[in-house]
Design a protein around this motif. Structure first.
Motif, short mmCIF file in Angstrom:
data_model
loop_
_atom_site.label_atom_id
_atom_site.label_comp_id
_atom_site.label_asym_id
_atom_site.label_seq_id
_atom_site.Cartn_x
_atom_site.Cartn_y
_atom_site.Cartn_z
N ALA A 72 0.80 -1.14 0.25
CA ALA A 72 -0.06 0.03 0.05
C ALA A 72 0.90 1.22 0.02
N ARG A 73 0.42 2.39 -0.72
CA ARG A 73 1.05 3.16 -0.86
C ARG A 73 1.04 4.35 0.41
N PRO A 74 2.11 4.98 1.09
CA PRO A 74 1.83 5.66 2.23
C PRO A 74 1.12 6.98 1.89
N GLU A 75 0.43 7.54 2.71
CA GLU A 75 -0.16 8.88 2.80
C GLU A 75 1.04 9.92 2.74
N THR A 76 1.43 10.65 2.09
CA THR A 76 2.29 11.81 2.54
C THR A 76 1.85 13.28 2.11
N ILE A 77 2.55 14.15 2.62
CA ILE A 77 1.98 15.50 2.46
C ILE A 77 3.05 16.42 1.53
N LYS A 78 2.42 17.67 1.18
CA LYS A 78 3.62 18.55 0.28
C LYS A 78 3.96 19.57 1.33
N PHE A 79 4.98 20.14 1.18
CA PHE A 79 5.45 21.42 1.88
C PHE A 79 4.32 22.46 2.44
N GLY A 80 3.50 22.76 1.56
CA GLY A 80 2.54 23.61 1.79
C GLY A 80 1.24 23.26 2.96
N LYS A 81 1.38 21.92 3.04
CA LYS A 81 0.60 21.58 4.22
C LYS A 81 1.40 21.13 5.51
N PHE A 82 2.75 21.78 5.66
CA PHE A 82 3.48 21.68 6.85
C PHE A 82 3.33 23.38 7.44
N PHE A 83 2.69 23.39 8.71
CA PHE A 83 2.49 24.78 8.83
C PHE A 83 3.14 25.07 10.22
N VAL A 84 3.87 26.30 10.41
CA VAL A 84 4.32 26.80 11.49
C VAL A 84 3.44 28.09 11.96
N ARG A 85 2.83 28.07 13.05
CA ARG A 85 2.16 29.32 13.42
C ARG A 85 2.45 29.98 14.88
N LEU A 86 2.49 31.15 14.90
CA LEU A 86 2.84 31.78 16.16
C LEU A 86 1.44 32.66 16.67
N SER A 87 1.41 32.44 17.85
CA SER A 87 0.23 33.13 18.59
C SER A 87 0.27 34.88 18.48
N ASP A 88 -0.58 35.31 18.57
CA ASP A 88 -0.78 36.97 18.46
C ASP A 88 -0.75 37.23 20.04
N GLY A 89 -0.72 36.47 20.98
CA GLY A 89 -0.68 36.69 22.30
C GLY A 89 -2.13 37.12 23.03
N GLU A 90 -3.24 37.10 22.25
CA GLU A 90 -4.46 37.51 22.60
C GLU A 90 -5.14 36.40 23.24
N SER A 91 -6.50 36.38 24.03
CA SER A 91 -6.93 35.35 24.46
C SER A 91 -8.45 35.32 24.16
N PRO A 92 -9.12 34.64 23.30
CA PRO A 92 -8.45 33.44 22.84
C PRO A 92 -7.29 33.74 21.72
N PRO A 93 -6.03 32.99 21.45
CA PRO A 93 -5.15 33.42 20.51
C PRO A 93 -5.63 33.15 19.11
N ALA A 94 -5.08 33.99 18.20
CA ALA A 94 -5.23 33.51 16.83
C ALA A 94 -3.84 33.43 16.28
N PHE A 95 -3.56 32.17 15.58
CA PHE A 95 -2.22 31.71 15.09
C PHE A 95 -2.23 32.23 13.65
N THR A 96 -1.04 32.41 13.37
CA THR A 96 -0.46 32.97 12.04
C THR A 96 0.53 32.63 11.66
N ALA A 97 0.79 32.12 10.36
CA ALA A 97 2.25 31.78 9.81
C ALA A 97 2.93 32.85 9.40
N PRO A 98 4.25 33.16 10.02
CA PRO A 98 4.97 34.32 9.22
C PRO A 98 5.44 33.92 8.01
N CYS A 99 5.46 34.84 7.09
CA CYS A 99 5.46 34.74 5.60
C CYS A 99 7.25 34.32 5.31
N GLY A 100 7.52 33.62 4.41
CA GLY A 100 9.00 33.52 3.80
C GLY A 100 9.59 32.39 3.96
N PHE A 101 9.33 31.45 4.82
CA PHE A 101 10.06 30.13 5.01
C PHE A 101 9.89 29.33 3.51
#
Length: 149
Positions: free
Chosen positions: A2-31
């Protein structure tokens, strides 16, 4: 096989919190390159064979601590710099999440607090300015899998 399920680069996210409550997470651009690693620090002790003291001892290990590292590099994006600088200048860790999204909508999430350990900016003649970031965990990292439905 069986072929394994893999993911593309664009489906690997690193997101940082805005520090608010509740937090909103966004991925800084450029990676253009990202990594996420989880580690254990182990204590090792040699356990002898009591019946044969000349036999080789076996190593036994106990977990002393666990940690995680997020790193990434890519182009220096103007919009991302205030986020990186704010997180670096803070003496407090920030919330971050790492997500891997599979084609069926299932996601693996890792969440926790991180310190920006290093921010390196480099440039070479004839190329775009590059940035490299390393983040170290500050406390427990939680893992969750969502089912995509």
């Amino acid at each position: 096989m069986a072929r394994p399920e893999t993911i593309k680069f664009g489906k690997f996210f690193v997101r940082l919190s805005d520090g608010e409550s509740p937090p909103a997470f966004t991925a800084p651009c450029g990676f253009t390159s990202k990594s996420f690693s989880r580690n254990k620090t182990l204590a090792e002790v040699e356990v002898p064979d009591c019946d044969d003291p000349d036999a080789a001892a076996w190593s036994e290990r106990d977990v002393q601590s666990m940690s995680a590292t997020i790193s990434g590099s890519g182009v220096l994006a103007k919009a991302a710099m205030p986020t990186w600088e704010g997180a670096l200048e803070s003496t407090d860790s920030i919330e971050a999440e790492v997500e891997f999204v599979y084609a069926d909508g299932t996601s693996d999430y890792y969440t926790g607090r991180f310190h920006i350990e290093s921010l390196e900016i480099t440039g070479s003649l004839g190329e775009r300015v590059q940035v490299s970031i390393t983040m170290q965990s500050d406390g427990e990292i939680a893992y969750e899998r969502t089912d995509g439905s």
